[in-house]
Design a protein around this motif. Structure first.
Motif, PDB file in Angstrom:
ATOM      1  N   LEU A   1       0.846  -1.205   0.000  1.00 13.82           N
ATOM      2  CA  LEU A   1       0.000   0.000   0.000  1.00 13.82           C
ATOM      3  C   LEU A   1       0.875   1.246   0.000  1.00 13.82           C
ATOM      4  O   LEU A   1       0.616   2.215  -0.698  1.00 13.82           O
ATOM      5  CB  LEU A   1      -0.893   0.023   1.240  1.00 13.82           C
ATOM      6  N   LYS A   2       1.922   1.168   0.812  1.00  7.33           N
ATOM      7  CA  LYS A   2       2.825   2.304   0.929  1.00  7.33           C
ATOM      8  C   LYS A   2       3.467   2.634  -0.418  1.00  7.33           C
ATOM      9  O   LYS A   2       3.616   3.799  -0.774  1.00  7.33           O
ATOM     10  CB  LYS A   2       3.898   1.927   1.952  1.00  7.33           C
TER      11      LYS A   2
ATOM     12  N   ARG B   1       1.121   4.501  -2.410  1.00 11.74           N
ATOM     13  CA  ARG B   1       0.872   5.861  -1.922  1.00 11.74           C
ATOM     14  C   ARG B   1       2.019   6.799  -2.253  1.00 11.74           C
ATOM     15  O   ARG B   1       1.853   8.002  -2.345  1.00 11.74           O
ATOM     16  CB  ARG B   1       0.671   5.868  -0.401  1.00 11.74           C
ATOM     17  N   VAL B   2       3.227   6.224  -2.302  1.00 10.36           N
ATOM     18  CA  VAL B   2       4.390   7.056  -2.629  1.00 10.36           C
ATOM     19  C   VAL B   2       5.021   6.496  -3.893  1.00 10.36           C
ATOM     20  O   VAL B   2       6.078   5.886  -3.855  1.00 10.36           O
ATOM     21  CB  VAL B   2       5.426   7.032  -1.483  1.00 10.36           C
TER      22      VAL B   2
END
Ligand SMILES: Nc1ncnc2c1ncn2[C@@H]1O[C@H](COP(=O)(O)OP(=O)(O)O)[C@@H](O)[C@H]1O
Ligand SMILES: [Mg+2]
Lengths: 276, 332
Positions: A25-26, A29-30
């Motif tokens: 997910l991270k 997101r980035v």
């Protein structure tokens, strides 16, 4: 509400997937993280293929063959750089207290590292795919059999996974993300440059040759060249050159055998200071 | 009934820093105990030992009857921990954070989702639930962090300086939330540097200094030990300051302090707001002119002054950060 009951191994798998999902997910997101992870090896390919490539005159087969030679080297180098990302990630989690939160939960503790390394592997797989495409664009081709090619990719993934455990272990001992960023990379540079990644070992000074030959990065790059059927000039018949693939799997196994238990032990250790 | 927390003789040192010097602690189920002490007094170290993050050098401790050293998994399944810094993943949304921790607490997928919803609602985070934590205010992060520590309905909750760094409004909000948890019967061990906070939240207080327990009791007991509230007054003429102290002596619960140069007199009193009315009347009768008079509650400094004979000092500065992780102070 009640907690589920499962056998311990079941929990290990469930916890690992939950942690891996967090890291994936991270990445979404980035996206910059992934972008730079992808762009770096591509830059190396372009730099060496076209900027330095012209200067590398003596390469048998010329610039075209040098590019085909280079790609496997960059594969190996990229796999090594995989360490840096996880080293920083782990230190960041520790400094933000997230590690402590994990450590205070009734989860399988080793899943914190297993999940992180798994997500790292997924990211590295993407990078290797992107690099393969770049390679094809600059004239690299898979000339060996399909089985050999698959074996090469399996080897790269295994090696990448093994090195992330080393990265995780380093990260657990770094005081803060800034130091981790430097420490994660510092030892990789000499290791990749004192190898056959960019130039054949035979062109190096004599004293350096044995080191470069046994260097795990060289073994990995050479194994890939052999499996992909790429040009491989100046290869001798020393032991590491004759058994590059076996040796590469061996190096990966050694790394795993050493750093999985060490990292898990460091993570579980309750004697270290941690965040005060 | 088993104690919620029980610790005997906890000792811990980091290199040559003696962080804990033999701490004994008993916390009854359903009570709220405040560990009060200045920076570096050992509060976090105690919390880390009790929450299985750190081993003590010697001594024993148990939480809900489980030994922290030999039964860490059992301890972890009954506790919640909110550390000094909001330990949430800033790249995930509030909901994703809670669901992640719920899953790792081994709730089923559905329970984790329901519980996350419940907590978001309760902590007034529903509107921000699907936004990344990056955009949260400090108060919101703390609330989310607290929510995360409640995901498994802990029976013992550890709060390490839950309001440090919050503005007064967020602090009040945090206090309300903690009070409602306590009303539901959760046992809470909280640490703080503020007597006022311990006073608001804790039924009993343990005062720490350099890794030693230097006082224990209810907040009233402690304040009485310090001499209750203080009347602080400034006389118009420096010459009157000693006389003012004499006039007020009958109302005082302890020795007055006089600072002639500043024309300031400090009298500890037991009677609260009545005392100040009596004091003003007595000063008036003695024709002592004053420029300022106020009743103030004792602060941690007063408690320290009276217990140790010295002002609280921050004793972290000279001790260089041994572990650089500590250098991330305030980095949330
Ligand atoms: N990981 C660590 N390494 C070195 N010293 C530490 C570490 N953790 C705490 N200390 C020292 O132990 C003492 C107590 O620290 P701590 O428990 O964090 O106090 P508090 O939470 O009350 O501020 C301090 O002197 C601190 O510097
Ligand atoms: Mg602290």
């Amino acid at each position: 509400m009640s907690t589920e009951t499962r056998p311990l191994l079941g929990w290990f798998v469930a916890d690992t997937l939950a942690v891996a999902r967090r890291h994936i997910l991270k990445i979404t997101r980035v996206p910059e993280t992934l972008f730079f992870a992808l762009i770096q090896p591509v830059m190396f390919v372009l730099l060496f293929a076209f900027v330095f490539g012209g200067a590398i005159k003596g390469f048998p087969g010329g610039a075209q063959d040098y590019r085909a030679y280079l790609i496997s080297g960059i594969f190996a180098q990229t796999v090594m750089f995989a360490v840096a990302g996880i080293t920083v990630g782990i230190t960041e989690d520790a400094s933000k207290g997230i590690m402590d939160r994990f450590r205070s939960l009734p989860m399988r503790q080793s899943a914190v590292l297993a999940g992180h390394t798994l997500a790292s592997l997924a990211q590295n797989a993407l990078v290797i795919i992107a690099l393969s495409i770049t390679g094809l664009a600059v004239g690299w081709r898979i000339r060996g059999s399909a089985t050999d090619a698959i074996l090469a990719y399996v080897l790269l993934a295994t090696f990448a996974y093994a090195v992330t455990w080393l990265g995780a272990w380093i990260g657990l001992h770094m005081p803060n993300p800034e130091v981790a960023g430097t420490a994660g990379l510092a030892w990789i540079f000499p290791l990749t440059f004192a190898s056959n990644v960019f130039t054949p070992v035979a062109t190096m000074p004599g004293w350096l040759q044995p080191i470069a030959l046994w260097n795990p990065v060289s073994c990995l790059a050479l194994a890939c060249r052999q499996l992909f059927g790429n040009p491989n000039p100046f290869v001798g018949d020393s032991f590491p050159e004759r058994h590059a693939m076996a040796l590469s799997f061996g190096w990966a196994a050694v790394l795993l055998a050493i750093f999985v238990p060490l990292a898990v032990r460091s993570f579980k250790s309750r004697n270290a200071g941690g965040q005060a | 009934m088993t104690k919620a927390i029980s610790a005997q003789g906890l000792v811990k040192s980091f290199g040559d820093v003696q962080a804990l010097n033999g701490i004994d602690l008993e916390v009854e189920q359903g009570s709220v105990v405040g560990l009060l002490g200045p920076n570096g007094s050992g509060k976090t170290t105690i919390v880390r030992i009790l929450t299985t993050l750190l081993n003590a050098d010697s001594g024993t401790a148990s939480v809900s009857g489980f030994d922290v050293q030999s039964q860490p998994d059992d301890v972890r399944s009954v506790i919640g921990l909110t550390g000094q810094y909001a330990a949430v993943d800033q790249y995930l949304t509030g909901r994703e954070n809670l669901e992640l921790f719920g899953r790792l607490f081994h709730l089923s997928k559905r329970d984790a989702a329901t519980r996350a919803d419940e907590l978001l609602d309760r902590f007034a985070l529903s509107d921000a639930a699907d936004r990344g934590i990056k955009g949260y205010s400090g108060g919101m992060r703390r609330r989310l962090d607290l929510a995360a520590s409640l995901i498994g309905r802990p029976s013992v909750l550890f709060l390490d300086e839950p309001t440090t760094g919050l503005d007064p409004r967020s602090r009040q909000g945090m206090w309300d939330v903690i009070q409602s948890l306590v009303a539901e019967g959760t046992t809470v061990l909280l640490t703080t540097q503020y007597l006022e906070e311990a006073d608001q939240l804790a039924s009993s207080i343990v005062v720490l200094d350099h890794g030693n327990v230097i006082a224990k009791g209810t907040s009233d007991e402690l304040k009485n030990q310090v001499g209750g509230d203080r009347i602080e007054l400034v006389v118009s003429n420096a010459a009157d300051s000693l006389r003012a102290a004499t006039v007020l002596a009958p109302f005082g619960s302890a020795q007055a302090t006089v600072d002639e140069d500043a024309k300031r007199v400090l009298v500890p009193v037991a009677g609260g707001s009545n005392a100040i009315v009596d004091a003003i009347r007595a000063l008036d009768e003695a024709s002592i002119a004053i420029t300022d008079i106020a009743l103030r509650r004792p602060t941690l400094d007063d408690v320290f002054l009276s217990l140790t004979g010295r002002i609280t000092e921050e004793d972290q500065a000279p001790k260089a950060p041994k572990s650089g992780r500590r250098s991330r102070r305030g980095g949330n």
